[in-house]
Design a protein around this motif. Sequence first.
Motif, PDB file in Angstrom:
ATOM      1  N   ALA A  37      51.096  38.906  38.862  1.00 25.30           N
ATOM      2  CA  ALA A  37      51.757  38.488  37.800  1.00 25.30           C
ATOM      3  C   ALA A  37      50.837  37.990  36.336  1.00 25.30           C
ATOM      4  N   SER A  38      49.228  37.237  36.607  1.00 24.46           N
ATOM      5  CA  SER A  38      48.268  37.017  36.662  1.00 24.46           C
ATOM      6  C   SER A  38      47.644  38.040  35.850  1.00 24.46           C
ATOM      7  N   LEU A  39      47.227  39.060  36.508  1.00 23.82           N
ATOM      8  CA  LEU A  39      46.854  40.277  36.314  1.00 23.82           C
ATOM      9  C   LEU A  39      47.246  41.598  36.172  1.00 23.82           C
ATOM     10  N   ARG A  40      48.782  41.439  35.782  1.00 29.19           N
ATOM     11  CA  ARG A  40      49.354  42.170  34.713  1.00 29.19           C
ATOM     12  C   ARG A  40      49.997  41.325  33.700  1.00 29.19           C
ATOM     13  N   LEU A  41      49.760  40.058  33.344  1.00 32.17           N
ATOM     14  CA  LEU A  41      49.031  40.290  31.917  1.00 32.17           C
ATOM     15  C   LEU A  41      47.836  40.552  31.721  1.00 32.17           C
ATOM     16  N   ALA A  42      46.313  40.195  32.548  1.00 36.18           N
ATOM     17  CA  ALA A  42      45.274  40.573  32.284  1.00 36.18           C
ATOM     18  C   ALA A  42      45.379  41.937  31.284  1.00 36.18           C
TER      19      ALA A  42
END
Length: 131
Positions: A37-42
């Motif tokens: 999820a953090s990578l998608r947001l990034a």
Amino acid sequence: MISAQDASAYARVGLESGILAASPHQRITMLFDHYQASLRLARLHLQAGNIPAKGKAITRAVNIVSRGLRASLDLEQGGEIARQLDDLYDFVVRLLLRANLENNEEHLTAAAELLGNIASAWNAIGPQTED
């Protein structure tokens, strides 16, 4: 009406409660999910040109890998597999740092795929009986 700050606090409490109630297997699964999820947001922030928010999301992903996944390894009892995972996690952290520094979406994709494969394998083994 609930403010965004209050909603964030409630979400944090819910997440912390979920972590405390989770089995060790579920905790690792949660770490992999939050990492992705953090990578998608990034990626979304990078594409939108919101560099500070991109950096914050990548930092969150780095912390999940270094303070969560890597810290959960037992290098003594885990043998060669644990050492290989430790090396992989180290590589992924370095890849994320380069992605952040260079604003490189391909590095984000590679980091997502590398741990996506590990997450899939982790989910496939299912929860183990715990004493």
